[in-house]
Design a protein around this motif. Sequence first.
Motif, PDB file in Angstrom:
ATOM      1  N   VAL A   1      -7.522  13.521  10.869  1.00 33.81           N
ATOM      2  CA  VAL A   1      -8.266  12.832   9.815  1.00 33.81           C
ATOM      3  C   VAL A   1      -7.317  12.334   8.720  1.00 33.81           C
ATOM      4  N   TRP A   2      -6.388  13.192   8.324  1.00 36.18           N
ATOM      5  CA  TRP A   2      -5.492  12.793   7.237  1.00 36.18           C
ATOM      6  C   TRP A   2      -4.464  11.762   7.689  1.00 36.18           C
ATOM      7  N   ASP A   3      -4.080  11.782   8.976  1.00 36.83           N
ATOM      8  CA  ASP A   3      -3.253  10.704   9.508  1.00 36.83           C
ATOM      9  C   ASP A   3      -3.954   9.361   9.325  1.00 36.83           C
ATOM     10  N   ALA A   4      -5.263   9.370   9.487  1.00 33.97           N
ATOM     11  CA  ALA A   4      -6.039   8.138   9.386  1.00 33.97           C
ATOM     12  C   ALA A   4      -6.252   7.697   7.947  1.00 33.97           C
ATOM     13  N   LEU A   5      -6.377   8.640   7.028  1.00 29.87           N
ATOM     14  CA  LEU A   5      -6.829   8.310   5.674  1.00 29.87           C
ATOM     15  C   LEU A   5      -5.760   8.387   4.592  1.00 29.87           C
ATOM     16  N   GLN A   6      -4.633   9.020   4.850  1.00 34.13           N
ATOM     17  CA  GLN A   6      -3.728   9.413   3.780  1.00 34.13           C
ATOM     18  C   GLN A   6      -3.185   8.270   2.944  1.00 34.13           C
ATOM     19  N   ASP A   7      -3.031   7.091   3.503  1.00 35.63           N
ATOM     20  CA  ASP A   7      -2.442   5.987   2.743  1.00 35.63           C
ATOM     21  C   ASP A   7      -3.478   5.081   2.089  1.00 35.63           C
ATOM     22  N   LEU A   8      -4.767   5.317   2.373  1.00 30.12           N
ATOM     23  CA  LEU A   8      -5.793   4.453   1.794  1.00 30.12           C
ATOM     24  C   LEU A   8      -5.950   4.743   0.299  1.00 30.12           C
ATOM     25  N   PRO A   9      -6.082   3.707  -0.514  1.00 27.39           N
ATOM     26  CA  PRO A   9      -6.279   3.913  -1.954  1.00 27.39           C
ATOM     27  C   PRO A   9      -7.562   4.697  -2.226  1.00 27.39           C
ATOM     28  N   GLU A  10      -7.549   5.518  -3.260  1.00 31.02           N
ATOM     29  CA  GLU A  10      -8.745   6.261  -3.649  1.00 31.02           C
ATOM     30  C   GLU A  10      -9.703   5.285  -4.330  1.00 31.02           C
ATOM     31  N   VAL A  11     -10.864   5.098  -3.720  1.00 30.85           N
ATOM     32  CA  VAL A  11     -11.794   4.067  -4.203  1.00 30.85           C
ATOM     33  C   VAL A  11     -12.316   4.367  -5.606  1.00 30.85           C
ATOM     34  N   GLU A  12     -12.349   5.647  -5.992  1.00 27.15           N
ATOM     35  CA  GLU A  12     -12.872   5.982  -7.317  1.00 27.15           C
ATOM     36  C   GLU A  12     -11.935   5.542  -8.445  1.00 27.15           C
ATOM     37  N   ASN A  13     -10.743   5.090  -8.070  1.00 28.47           N
ATOM     38  CA  ASN A  13      -9.817   4.553  -9.069  1.00 28.47           C
ATOM     39  C   ASN A  13     -10.058   3.074  -9.349  1.00 28.47           C
ATOM     40  N   TYR A  14     -11.025   2.466  -8.667  1.00 36.43           N
ATOM     41  CA  TYR A  14     -11.274   1.034  -8.798  1.00 36.43           C
ATOM     42  C   TYR A  14     -12.735   0.818  -9.172  1.00 36.43           C
ATOM     43  N   ILE A  15     -12.975   0.547 -10.454  1.00 32.78           N
ATOM     44  CA  ILE A  15     -14.340   0.371 -10.936  1.00 32.78           C
ATOM     45  C   ILE A  15     -15.025  -0.804 -10.261  1.00 32.78           C
ATOM     46  N   GLU A  16     -14.237  -1.829  -9.891  1.00 37.55           N
ATOM     47  CA  GLU A  16     -14.830  -3.023  -9.268  1.00 37.55           C
ATOM     48  C   GLU A  16     -15.454  -2.719  -7.912  1.00 37.55           C
ATOM     49  N   LEU A  17     -15.034  -1.621  -7.273  1.00 40.47           N
ATOM     50  CA  LEU A  17     -15.611  -1.257  -5.979  1.00 40.47           C
ATOM     51  C   LEU A  17     -17.007  -0.655  -6.104  1.00 40.47           C
ATOM     52  N   SER A  18     -17.498  -0.554  -7.330  1.00 41.14           N
ATOM     53  CA  SER A  18     -18.895  -0.170  -7.528  1.00 41.14           C
ATOM     54  C   SER A  18     -19.821  -1.353  -7.293  1.00 41.14           C
ATOM     55  N   GLU A  19     -19.263  -2.559  -7.338  1.00 42.88           N
ATOM     56  CA  GLU A  19     -20.078  -3.772  -7.230  1.00 42.88           C
ATOM     57  C   GLU A  19     -19.741  -4.627  -6.015  1.00 42.88           C
ATOM     58  N   LYS A  20     -18.552  -4.503  -5.492  1.00 43.26           N
ATOM     59  CA  LYS A  20     -18.151  -5.291  -4.327  1.00 43.26           C
ATOM     60  C   LYS A  20     -17.324  -4.417  -3.397  1.00 43.26           C
ATOM     61  N   ASP A  21     -17.090  -4.890  -2.185  1.00 38.98           N
ATOM     62  CA  ASP A  21     -16.465  -4.012  -1.192  1.00 38.98           C
ATOM     63  C   ASP A  21     -14.981  -4.286  -0.991  1.00 38.98           C
ATOM     64  N   TRP A  22     -14.356  -5.065  -1.866  1.00 42.67           N
ATOM     65  CA  TRP A  22     -12.939  -5.365  -1.688  1.00 42.67           C
ATOM     66  C   TRP A  22     -12.230  -5.427  -3.031  1.00 42.67           C
ATOM     67  N   VAL A  23     -10.920  -5.236  -2.979  1.00 41.81           N
ATOM     68  CA  VAL A  23     -10.085  -5.355  -4.161  1.00 41.81           C
ATOM     69  C   VAL A  23      -8.712  -5.859  -3.726  1.00 41.81           C
ATOM     70  N   LYS A  24      -8.136  -6.758  -4.483  1.00 42.56           N
ATOM     71  CA  LYS A  24      -6.822  -7.300  -4.158  1.00 42.56           C
ATOM     72  C   LYS A  24      -5.721  -6.398  -4.694  1.00 42.56           C
ATOM     73  N   GLU A  25      -4.590  -6.424  -4.008  1.00 40.95           N
ATOM     74  CA  GLU A  25      -3.396  -5.696  -4.424  1.00 40.95           C
ATOM     75  C   GLU A  25      -3.705  -4.236  -4.742  1.00 40.95           C
ATOM     76  N   ALA A  26      -4.357  -3.570  -3.810  1.00 45.91           N
ATOM     77  CA  ALA A  26      -4.678  -2.149  -3.962  1.00 45.91           C
ATOM     78  C   ALA A  26      -3.414  -1.306  -3.787  1.00 45.91           C
ATOM     79  N   ASP A  27      -3.464  -0.111  -4.305  1.00 44.33           N
ATOM     80  CA  ASP A  27      -2.312   0.779  -4.302  1.00 44.33           C
ATOM     81  C   ASP A  27      -2.315   1.655  -3.054  1.00 44.33           C
ATOM     82  N   PHE A  28      -1.783   1.124  -1.968  1.00 43.36           N
ATOM     83  CA  PHE A  28      -1.700   1.876  -0.721  1.00 43.36           C
ATOM     84  C   PHE A  28      -0.558   2.885  -0.797  1.00 43.36           C
ATOM     85  N   GLY A  29      -0.745   4.035  -0.136  1.00 37.30           N
ATOM     86  CA  GLY A  29       0.285   5.051  -0.104  1.00 37.30           C
ATOM     87  C   GLY A  29       1.147   4.937   1.141  1.00 37.30           C
ATOM     88  N   LYS A  30       1.896   5.999   1.414  1.00 36.44           N
ATOM     89  CA  LYS A  30       2.755   6.038   2.593  1.00 36.44           C
ATOM     90  C   LYS A  30       1.914   6.370   3.816  1.00 36.44           C
TER      91      LYS A  30
END
Length: 420
Positions: free
Chosen positions: A204-233
């Motif tokens: 599970v963590w291999d799949a999810l570990q680099d995805l940005p935490e959505v709760e850090n993006y207020i705009e994701l409360s209204e739409k399903d995408w965000v540009k230049e998100a902070d992806f991890g390793k």
Amino acid sequence: MAVDLFAGAGGMSLGFEQAGFDVLASIEIDPIHCATHEFNFPFWSILCTSVVDTTATEIRSRSSIGDREIDVVFGGPPCQGFSLIGKRVFDDPRNSLIHNYIRLVLELQPNFFVLENVKGMTLGKHKEFISIIINQFENNGYKVRQDYKILNAAEYGVPQNRERLFLLGCRHDFELPNYPQAITRPPKSNKASLNSLLSLTPTVWDALQDLPEVENYIELSEKDWVKEADFGKPSNYGRQLRGLSSTDKDYSYERKYDPRMLTSSLRTKHNLESRHRFESTPCGKTEPISRFYKLHPEGICNTLRAGTPSNRGAYTSPRPIHPFTPRCITVREAARLHSYPDWFRFHITKWHGFRQIGNSVPPLLAKAVASEIIKVIDIKPIKLGVIQDLGNEKLLIFDMSKAANYYSVNRHIIEPRKRS
């Protein structure tokens, strides 16, 4: 070339494309799913119609197939009548769609066919139905592997426990394909001692570990995408789904998309009480009130389910709880756990997005099956350098009325969702 019946958003289409097939025609009754399919495969044909109402002639004429020979027809007829969590009524009228699958295969006369369905079809009296299916094919110029198998996606590089039946067949003048050998072994698998040489299934963590935490993006409360998100390793698995490294023997067309963009990630608003319950639930256990399963980062995901359509109660299937953040997972996180690459997008709503994933075959599982057919055909697919554009983003925001109008079909072809 191939044809996808009951195409949905396109999990099997993508897996067969990855194996080296051009899926020139796909048939799907739901206009919302058709629009999502068209967005991801805009260079092939999607026919928005029921298999009951279409013919081989229409499929050939409305696509670029024409009178050419078809290598393989594949599809998973809706199977609620056989579901282990349903009543498994033998004469469930929904199972008549399997008969139409057989009819179209016999009309199209492909060299090979693949029928995918739920594990429940192999249990008890439903084995009789498999015998009927096999007999219909064998009485009409085809042969079928009698040793039909249940394949678990977790043994083919997918971080999810998902078992599905696959029936493989071919015309009598061809050689039957084999079932694919497992290439990964799930953590704590009972088969671990027998498959010690296999690499471990991504966690599970291999799949999810680099995805940005959505709760850090207020705009994701209204739409399903965000540009230049902070992806991890990313893990190796994450690198492949992000397109940062190539997947083994992946012959799919590269898609033009921005890898810095996070998509299909609309947030879910949980109340404080729910968040407290989620947080206090140990990983790998079920939260007792919601009955949601909390993912274990070092394990694999439980089977992602689609829930029920409007005419069956419009229930959303329980979504897993994120292993570290007290919330349900997003559509993108579910897509990662299903082996969809990040360029693949879903309807903007969580309702449709999760149903599109839960109803689909994980692409890497479909690829494993399709690769066995490639071996029998004895061709060597090549990776083309063509970069394909994705479709118009408006396809992902259609409601049912707009999608039906776009495909010139009755907007009640799928009963409207009943809201309480």
